[in-house]
Design a protein around this motif. Structure first.
Motif, PDB file in Angstrom:
ATOM      1  N   GLY A 121       0.810  -1.210   0.000  1.00  0.00           N
ATOM      2  CA  GLY A 121       0.000   0.000   0.000  1.00  0.00           C
ATOM      3  C   GLY A 121       0.841   1.258   0.000  1.00  0.00           C
ATOM      4  O   GLY A 121       0.518   2.243  -0.678  1.00  0.00           O
ATOM      5  N   LEU A 122       1.945   1.236   0.757  1.00  0.00           N
ATOM      6  CA  LEU A 122       2.835   2.394   0.776  1.00  0.00           C
ATOM      7  C   LEU A 122       3.409   2.653  -0.610  1.00  0.00           C
ATOM      8  O   LEU A 122       3.575   3.801  -1.020  1.00  0.00           O
ATOM      9  CB  LEU A 122       3.960   2.164   1.786  1.00  0.00           C
ATOM     10  N   ALA A 168      -7.713   1.525  -2.251  1.00  0.00           N
ATOM     11  CA  ALA A 168      -7.483   0.264  -2.953  1.00  0.00           C
ATOM     12  C   ALA A 168      -8.353  -0.839  -2.351  1.00  0.00           C
ATOM     13  O   ALA A 168      -8.667  -0.819  -1.147  1.00  0.00           O
ATOM     14  CB  ALA A 168      -6.020  -0.148  -2.886  1.00  0.00           C
ATOM     15  N   LEU A 169      -8.732  -1.761  -3.197  1.00  0.00           N
ATOM     16  CA  LEU A 169      -9.415  -2.978  -2.776  1.00  0.00           C
ATOM     17  C   LEU A 169      -8.424  -4.124  -2.933  1.00  0.00           C
ATOM     18  O   LEU A 169      -7.907  -4.352  -4.026  1.00  0.00           O
ATOM     19  CB  LEU A 169     -10.654  -3.231  -3.643  1.00  0.00           C
ATOM     20  N   CYS A 170      -8.117  -4.805  -1.831  1.00  0.00           N
ATOM     21  CA  CYS A 170      -7.094  -5.848  -1.849  1.00  0.00           C
ATOM     22  C   CYS A 170      -7.692  -7.202  -1.499  1.00  0.00           C
ATOM     23  O   CYS A 170      -8.480  -7.313  -0.558  1.00  0.00           O
ATOM     24  CB  CYS A 170      -5.982  -5.517  -0.860  1.00  0.00           C
ATOM     25  N   VAL A 171      -7.305  -8.210  -2.267  1.00  0.00           N
ATOM     26  CA  VAL A 171      -7.756  -9.575  -2.037  1.00  0.00           C
ATOM     27  C   VAL A 171      -6.536 -10.452  -1.774  1.00  0.00           C
ATOM     28  O   VAL A 171      -5.594 -10.471  -2.570  1.00  0.00           O
ATOM     29  CB  VAL A 171      -8.535 -10.125  -3.254  1.00  0.00           C
ATOM     30  N   SER A 214      -2.344 -12.674  -4.261  1.00  0.00           N
ATOM     31  CA  SER A 214      -2.995 -11.404  -3.958  1.00  0.00           C
ATOM     32  C   SER A 214      -3.248 -10.563  -5.199  1.00  0.00           C
ATOM     33  O   SER A 214      -2.602 -10.736  -6.233  1.00  0.00           O
ATOM     34  CB  SER A 214      -2.131 -10.591  -2.980  1.00  0.00           C
ATOM     35  N   SER A 215      -4.191  -9.654  -5.056  1.00  0.00           N
ATOM     36  CA  SER A 215      -4.452  -8.631  -6.069  1.00  0.00           C
ATOM     37  C   SER A 215      -4.769  -7.324  -5.358  1.00  0.00           C
ATOM     38  O   SER A 215      -5.479  -7.319  -4.345  1.00  0.00           O
ATOM     39  CB  SER A 215      -5.631  -9.022  -6.975  1.00  0.00           C
ATOM     40  N   THR A 216      -4.233  -6.226  -5.885  1.00  0.00           N
ATOM     41  CA  THR A 216      -4.492  -4.895  -5.355  1.00  0.00           C
ATOM     42  C   THR A 216      -5.081  -4.047  -6.474  1.00  0.00           C
ATOM     43  O   THR A 216      -4.426  -3.819  -7.494  1.00  0.00           O
ATOM     44  CB  THR A 216      -3.195  -4.248  -4.824  1.00  0.00           C
TER      45      THR A 216
END
Length: 241
Positions: A68-69, A111-114, A96-98
């Protein structure tokens, strides 16, 4: 991150609210191996606004990871990062996916993170590979390449982990680095978004065992090479609210 007019903030709030049930729906679809996290970059130290699942153990009000940073540092130039591998400190392999969130002006604000824990899948593939030599090499190579990522509710621990990881890759302590290597360390930390959060310069200085003034000096010199505006006390310690 600069302040935004009330209408734009209202729009972003509406997008976040609309995505809240999506977070729950995705997590419910994939079950306990899945975690979905919705981030609001307007407050990076407490960016987690919605979370479903418990793969990384985060909760609402928690901090973003170094992924995220990095997105935050790229600003509106950030792009989706899909289907990548990472590994938690506990050893879990995550797929993962961002997906970045943009408002109507195209500005990135979240952001939507999985995150899907594929450790069990990896273990099953290893068993099959041992029995019938099926796909073992490919799976092992991908898992081995996954970098360890720090996920936590405390932004301080995330920043410290990034600094430690960069020093580990250098295989040298701060005092063993020459000037070029020290500037490279600060440039890399800056590219990873470390200095986008409050008190980051002080944290990095303390972690490296140097003065706050020295940390600002190295950061200014590193940014001069890349053409990035030099930091100020207010910008680096409190500019990302």
């Amino acid at each position: 991150m600069p302040d935004n007019p009330p209408p734009l903030n209202a729009e972003r709030d509406a997008i976040v609210a609309a995505l809240a049930p999506v977070v729950d729906g995705i997590a419910a679809t994939f079950g306990p191996v899945c975690e979905v996290v919705l981030h609001d970059y307007r407050r990076p130290e407490q960016s987690v606004v919605v979370v479903a699942g418990a793969v990384t153990g985060r909760s609402v009000g928690g901090a973003m990871s170094e992924i995220g940073l990095r997105m935050l540092a790229r600003g509106d130039e950030a792009v989706d990062e899909l289907n990548y591998l990472t590994r938690t400190k506990g050893g879990q392999l995550l797929k993962s996916s961002t997906i970045v969130l943009r408002d109507s002006t195209g500005a990135v604000f979240g952001a939507l993170c999985v995150n899907v824990d594929v450790t069990a899948v990896q273990q099953a593939q290893a068993v099959l590979a041992g029995i019938g030599s099926i796909g073992g090499a490919a799976c092992g190579g991908a898992a081995g390449a996954a970098a360890t990522t720090t996920f936590g509710n405390d932004i301080d621990s995330v920043v410290e982990a990034i600094v430690d990881a960069h020093q580990l890759r250098q295989s040298r302590t701060w005092v063993q680095l020459d000037r070029t290597q020290r500037l490279e360390l600060f440039r890399s930390l800056d590219e990873h978004g470390v200095f986008a959060v409050r008190r980051a310069v002080e944290q990095v200085a303390a972690r490296l065992g140097i003065s706050r003034a020295s940390a600002y000096s190295y950061l200014s010199q590193a940014r001069a090479v890349t053409g990035t505006p030099a930091p100020s006390d207010s910008a680096s310690d409190g500019g990302a609210a």
